[in-house]
Design a protein around this motif. Structure first.
Motif, PDB file in Angstrom:
ATOM      1  N   ASN A  65       0.811  -1.209   0.000  1.00 61.53           N
ATOM      2  CA  ASN A  65       0.000   0.000   0.000  1.00 61.53           C
ATOM      3  C   ASN A  65       0.847   1.263   0.000  1.00 61.53           C
ATOM      4  OD1 ASN A  65      -1.549  -2.143   1.955  1.00 61.53           O
ATOM      5  ND2 ASN A  65      -2.923  -1.133   0.512  1.00 61.53           N
ATOM      6  N   SER A  66       2.142   1.098   0.227  1.00 58.98           N
ATOM      7  CA  SER A  66       3.031   2.239   0.340  1.00 58.98           C
ATOM      8  C   SER A  66       4.253   2.015  -0.537  1.00 58.98           C
ATOM      9  CB  SER A  66       3.461   2.423   1.797  1.00 58.98           C
ATOM     10  OG  SER A  66       4.626   3.189   1.902  1.00 58.98           O
ATOM     11  N   ALA A  67       4.572   3.015  -1.376  1.00 56.17           N
ATOM     12  CA  ALA A  67       5.768   2.925  -2.215  1.00 56.17           C
ATOM     13  C   ALA A  67       7.023   2.856  -1.354  1.00 56.17           C
ATOM     14  CB  ALA A  67       5.836   4.130  -3.152  1.00 56.17           C
ATOM     15  N   ALA A  68       7.005   3.547  -0.219  1.00 58.10           N
ATOM     16  CA  ALA A  68       8.161   3.524   0.680  1.00 58.10           C
ATOM     17  C   ALA A  68       8.331   2.144   1.301  1.00 58.10           C
ATOM     18  CB  ALA A  68       7.988   4.581   1.775  1.00 58.10           C
ATOM     19  N   ASP A  69       7.222   1.506   1.657  1.00 57.13           N
ATOM     20  CA  ASP A  69       7.276   0.162   2.235  1.00 57.13           C
ATOM     21  C   ASP A  69       7.826  -0.827   1.210  1.00 57.13           C
ATOM     22  OD1 ASP A  69       6.952  -1.715   4.232  1.00 57.13           O
ATOM     23  OD2 ASP A  69       4.851  -2.114   3.746  1.00 57.13           O
ATOM     24  N   PRO A 124      -5.996  -1.533   1.876  1.00 51.59           N
ATOM     25  CA  PRO A 124      -6.890  -1.668   0.721  1.00 51.59           C
ATOM     26  C   PRO A 124      -6.150  -2.211  -0.504  1.00 51.59           C
ATOM     27  CG  PRO A 124      -7.191   0.460   1.806  1.00 51.59           C
ATOM     28  CD  PRO A 124      -5.982  -0.163   2.422  1.00 51.59           C
ATOM     29  N   GLY A 125      -6.755  -3.231  -1.119  1.00 50.91           N
ATOM     30  CA  GLY A 125      -6.165  -3.813  -2.309  1.00 50.91           C
ATOM     31  C   GLY A 125      -5.082  -4.837  -2.050  1.00 50.91           C
ATOM     32  N   HIS A 126      -4.639  -4.949  -0.801  1.00 48.99           N
ATOM     33  CA  HIS A 126      -3.548  -5.874  -0.479  1.00 48.99           C
ATOM     34  C   HIS A 126      -3.876  -7.307  -0.889  1.00 48.99           C
ATOM     35  CE1 HIS A 126      -0.454  -7.987   1.788  1.00 48.99           C
ATOM     36  NE2 HIS A 126      -1.384  -8.658   2.423  1.00 48.99           N
ATOM     37  N   PHE A 127      -5.045  -7.780  -0.498  1.00 49.84           N
ATOM     38  CA  PHE A 127      -5.369  -9.181  -0.783  1.00 49.84           C
ATOM     39  C   PHE A 127      -5.714  -9.422  -2.251  1.00 49.84           C
ATOM     40  CE2 PHE A 127      -6.082  -9.398   3.915  1.00 49.84           C
ATOM     41  CZ  PHE A 127      -5.047 -10.295   4.157  1.00 49.84           C
ATOM     42  N   ASP A 128      -6.117  -8.373  -2.974  1.00 47.68           N
ATOM     43  CA  ASP A 128      -6.238  -8.517  -4.425  1.00 47.68           C
ATOM     44  C   ASP A 128      -4.855  -8.806  -5.008  1.00 47.68           C
ATOM     45  OD1 ASP A 128      -8.896  -7.922  -4.151  1.00 47.68           O
ATOM     46  OD2 ASP A 128      -8.805  -5.983  -5.165  1.00 47.68           O
ATOM     47  N   GLY A 129      -3.854  -8.090  -4.502  1.00 54.64           N
ATOM     48  CA  GLY A 129      -2.492  -8.326  -4.964  1.00 54.64           C
ATOM     49  C   GLY A 129      -1.999  -9.717  -4.621  1.00 54.64           C
TER      50      GLY A 129
END
Length: 283
Positions: A65-69, A124-129
């Motif tokens: 969810n985070s570009a930095a992560d 949000p969207g993590h489990f879609d990924g």
């Protein structure tokens, strides 16, 4: 001894085709690398269940969810291959992002129900990924079985539902959470903890186990959860993202212990998000 490394679907499938001609059974252990003993325990479990074991290494951008992560996630392919070699894993599949998501890629696998709430609410969207990449890995490897850790319990339920709903012919095994000697659940993110934070971190697991015993012994669920939240913050955690009792099979919220359950938590310690869960059964 070294583990062969391939980076393309064509190379992967050529190897698998050779194994199939030998009538070998195949297991896959999907990972994002930065392997620790928890990952290695999955590989050992897979080696007991199948003739050939593929470990996949892919830092999946679609589940961050985070570009930095994503940028901060450790990438240690050479060290990971060295850790796998003594175990006897047969192949390391380490594709580039362009191999998994080629130009024009336009498909997303979305699993409802078990993906809702818990990590699904805060990422949000993590489990879609997760569902999308794991579906691809299952189909690319053609594996007969897969091993996943129970530490990411909601992920395990999402993957099982996805494979079942899409009729992917694979058996999915959940393997017990592997912990440090002080109880902290092993995670690639643990390396981000400062020495003082590392001292605090095991309190999350200790509080979860204590709370599970309290609920199993007949304690009120709402009171036990409220107490646990306070204890986690008092221990030094920055904030509790969630702490919930959910049904073990369907992950439905539970207000009383009337079937096997999981106590699941996510909490921030400084800049590091840690998750854990423990089983809860009536005594």
């Amino acid at each position: 001894m070294s583990v062969p490394i391939v980076g393309t679907v064509a190379e992967l499938r050529a190897t698998v085709a050779g194994w199939r001609r030998e009538a070998a059974s195949i297991a896959v252990v999907p990972t994002m690398g930065a392997l620790h003993e928890g990952h290695l325990s999955l590989v050992r479990a897979a080696l007991k269940k199948a003739d050939r074991v593929i470990v996949t290494l892919f830092v999946n951008p679609k589940q961050f969810n985070s570009a930095a992560d994503l940028q901060a996630y450790p990438r240690t392919e050479v060290a990971d291959a060295a850790r796998l070699a003594p175990l006897g894993a047969h192949l390391l599949y380490a594709p580039d992002a362009s191999e998994i998501y080629p130009e024009g890629f336009a498909t997303t696998v979305s699993v409802t129900g078990v993906s809702e709430g818990l990590c699904g609410a805060f990422r949000p969207g993590h489990f879609d990924g997760v569902a999308t990449v794991v579906a691809k890995l299952f189909l690319q490897t053609g594996a007969d079985l897969a091993c996943f850790g129970e530490k990411d319990f909601q992920q395990l339920r999402v993957v099982r539902r996805m494979a079942r709903d899409l009729d992917i012919p694979i058996i999915i095994f959940g393997c017990p959470t592997v912990r440090e000697t002080d109880g902290l659940a092993m995670s690639s993110r643990n390396v981000r903890l400062s020495p003082p934070e590392r001292e605090i971190a095991p309190r999350l697991a200790a509080i979860l186990f204590e709370t599970a015993e309290r609920i199993a012994g007949g304690g009120r669920v709402d009171e036990a959860l409220a107490r646990a939240r306070s204890l986690i913050v008092d221990a030094g955690y920055t904030r509790v993202e969630y702490l919930e009792l959910r049904g073990e099979e369907d992950l439905a919220p539970m207000s009383k212990l009337d079937r096997p359950a999981r106590l699941l938590a996510a909490a921030w310690l400084g800049q590091t998000r840690l998750i854990d869960n423990v089983r809860v059964m009536r005594e």
